[in-house]
Write a protein that holds these residues in place. Structure first.
Motif, PDB file in Angstrom:
ATOM      1  N   HIS A  17       0.807  -1.239  -0.003  1.00 34.95           N
ATOM      2  CA  HIS A  17      -0.108  -0.201  -0.080  1.00 34.95           C
ATOM      3  C   HIS A  17       0.828   1.119  -0.010  1.00 34.95           C
ATOM      4  O   HIS A  17       0.352   2.353   0.317  1.00 34.95           O
ATOM      5  N   VAL A  18       2.065   1.006  -0.407  1.00 39.84           N
ATOM      6  CA  VAL A  18       3.072   2.138  -0.399  1.00 39.84           C
ATOM      7  C   VAL A  18       3.552   2.493  -1.645  1.00 39.84           C
ATOM      8  O   VAL A  18       3.919   1.768  -2.522  1.00 39.84           O
ATOM      9  N   ILE A  19       3.568   3.691  -2.046  1.00 45.28           N
ATOM     10  CA  ILE A  19       4.309   4.180  -3.315  1.00 45.28           C
ATOM     11  C   ILE A  19       5.698   5.158  -2.803  1.00 45.28           C
ATOM     12  O   ILE A  19       5.632   5.851  -1.976  1.00 45.28           O
ATOM     13  N   ASP A  20       6.768   4.618  -3.442  1.00 49.33           N
ATOM     14  CA  ASP A  20       7.925   5.614  -3.373  1.00 49.33           C
ATOM     15  C   ASP A  20       7.967   6.233  -4.516  1.00 49.33           C
ATOM     16  O   ASP A  20       8.195   5.883  -5.896  1.00 49.33           O
ATOM     17  N   LEU A  21       7.907   7.830  -4.437  1.00 48.74           N
ATOM     18  CA  LEU A  21       8.180   8.691  -5.359  1.00 48.74           C
ATOM     19  C   LEU A  21       9.603   8.690  -5.893  1.00 48.74           C
ATOM     20  O   LEU A  21       9.500   9.378  -7.077  1.00 48.74           O
ATOM     21  N   GLY A  22      10.436   8.363  -5.184  1.00 44.35           N
ATOM     22  CA  GLY A  22      11.675   8.392  -5.716  1.00 44.35           C
ATOM     23  C   GLY A  22      12.628   9.597  -5.442  1.00 44.35           C
ATOM     24  O   GLY A  22      13.886   9.924  -5.694  1.00 44.35           O
ATOM     25  N   PHE A  23      11.767  10.574  -4.774  1.00 45.49           N
ATOM     26  CA  PHE A  23      12.375  11.815  -4.365  1.00 45.49           C
ATOM     27  C   PHE A  23      11.358  12.419  -3.148  1.00 45.49           C
ATOM     28  O   PHE A  23      10.371  11.666  -3.031  1.00 45.49           O
ATOM     29  N   GLU A  24      11.851  13.304  -2.175  1.00 43.49           N
ATOM     30  CA  GLU A  24      11.105  14.090  -1.307  1.00 43.49           C
ATOM     31  C   GLU A  24      10.154  14.925  -2.053  1.00 43.49           C
ATOM     32  O   GLU A  24      10.594  15.611  -2.686  1.00 43.49           O
ATOM     33  N   TRP A  25       8.899  14.763  -1.328  1.00 51.63           N
ATOM     34  CA  TRP A  25       7.831  16.086  -1.765  1.00 51.63           C
ATOM     35  C   TRP A  25       7.068  16.007  -0.375  1.00 51.63           C
ATOM     36  O   TRP A  25       6.580  15.403   0.250  1.00 51.63           O
ATOM     37  N   ARG A  26       7.069  17.601  -0.159  1.00 50.81           N
ATOM     38  CA  ARG A  26       6.493  18.043   1.031  1.00 50.81           C
ATOM     39  C   ARG A  26       7.116  17.316   2.298  1.00 50.81           C
ATOM     40  O   ARG A  26       6.378  16.880   3.150  1.00 50.81           O
ATOM     41  N   GLY A  27       8.390  17.137   2.028  1.00 56.57           N
ATOM     42  CA  GLY A  27       9.193  16.349   3.285  1.00 56.57           C
ATOM     43  C   GLY A  27       9.058  14.607   3.315  1.00 56.57           C
ATOM     44  O   GLY A  27       9.498  13.926   4.272  1.00 56.57           O
ATOM     45  N   PHE A  28       8.263  14.171   2.554  1.00 61.33           N
ATOM     46  CA  PHE A  28       8.240  12.261   2.353  1.00 61.33           C
ATOM     47  C   PHE A  28       8.541  12.061   1.168  1.00 61.33           C
ATOM     48  O   PHE A  28       8.262  12.543   0.052  1.00 61.33           O
ATOM     49  N   ARG A  29       9.100  10.824   1.081  1.00 63.03           N
ATOM     50  CA  ARG A  29       9.545  10.319  -0.288  1.00 63.03           C
ATOM     51  C   ARG A  29       8.596   9.103  -0.363  1.00 63.03           C
ATOM     52  O   ARG A  29       8.221   8.634  -1.570  1.00 63.03           O
ATOM     53  N   PHE A  30       7.843   8.615   0.735  1.00 57.71           N
ATOM     54  CA  PHE A  30       7.077   7.435   0.533  1.00 57.71           C
ATOM     55  C   PHE A  30       5.633   7.901   1.049  1.00 57.71           C
ATOM     56  O   PHE A  30       5.485   8.733   1.904  1.00 57.71           O
ATOM     57  N   TYR A  31       4.596   7.420   0.273  1.00 57.17           N
ATOM     58  CA  TYR A  31       3.235   7.904   0.485  1.00 57.17           C
ATOM     59  C   TYR A  31       2.133   6.420   0.548  1.00 57.17           C
ATOM     60  O   TYR A  31       2.563   5.452  -0.158  1.00 57.17           O
TER      61      TYR A  31
END
Length: 183
Positions: free
Chosen positions: A137-151
């Motif tokens: 249930h996790v997506i790894d953006l491969g970069f940080e966005w708004r302080g998070f890399r994982f959502y």
């Protein structure tokens, strides 16, 4: 008109502004909470101003999701209406001078989702209430966005329901969805 199933789970009328207004935008939020849209709406029913009055913070629609901690998929893609979409509540919280008009002239949708996750040293993904989210249930953006890399990801069923709801709202209020604008 788009064929869509919407379940009513309505707030008390003092929880929103019962003022019919011209809609020209659709705004999508995530709840920063669990999978159950009813809990989200119940939370809006309970929130209060410091003096005990209605806070009037809500969205017209909430879309549920499958539990990301291994529970049920009972609410996955289910659309709940918190108040008639002709009306409005605060949902943007901007400091802009036109905040009132932006809230009033938009139809808002909440998608049940915890949002940003932190990854522990042992590889677990933890949401802001310190509950584990299963890796599928996790997506790894491969970069940080708004302080998070994982959502926490959105489910396919949620995204399908969101697409239908956007089309339904766009048709009902004659809102163009061919381009998007950031507020």
């Amino acid at each position: 008109m788009v064929d869509i199933e919407i379940r009513d789970y309505l707030l008390q009328t003092e929880e929103y502004y019962k003022e019919d207004s011209k809609k020209n935008a659709i705004v999508i939020h995530h709840t920063a909470g669990g999978s159950n849209p009813i809990w989200t709406i119940d939370g809006w029913e309970r929130d209060q101003t410091q003096s005990g009055g209605a806070l009037k913070v809500a969205t017209a629609f909430v879309i549920g999701r499958a539990s990301s901690s291994g529970g049920t998929a009972e609410y996955d893609g289910k659309i709940y209406r918190a108040f008639d979409e002709r009306y409005f509540a605060h949902h943007l919280g901007t400091k802009l001078a036109n905040n009132w008009g932006l809230n009033k002239n938009s139809v808002a949708i909440e998608v049940c989702n915890y949002g940003g996750l932190r990854k522990t040293r042992d590889g677990k993904f933890i949401n802001y209430v310190n509950r584990e989210v299963r890796p599928e249930h996790v997506i790894d953006l491969g970069f940080e966005w708004r302080g998070f890399r994982f959502y926490e990801n959105y489910t396919d069923v949620q995204l399908e329901a969101l697409g239908l709801l956007i089309r339904w709202i766009a048709e009902k209020f004659d809102i163009s969805v061919s381009k998007s604008n950031k507020i």
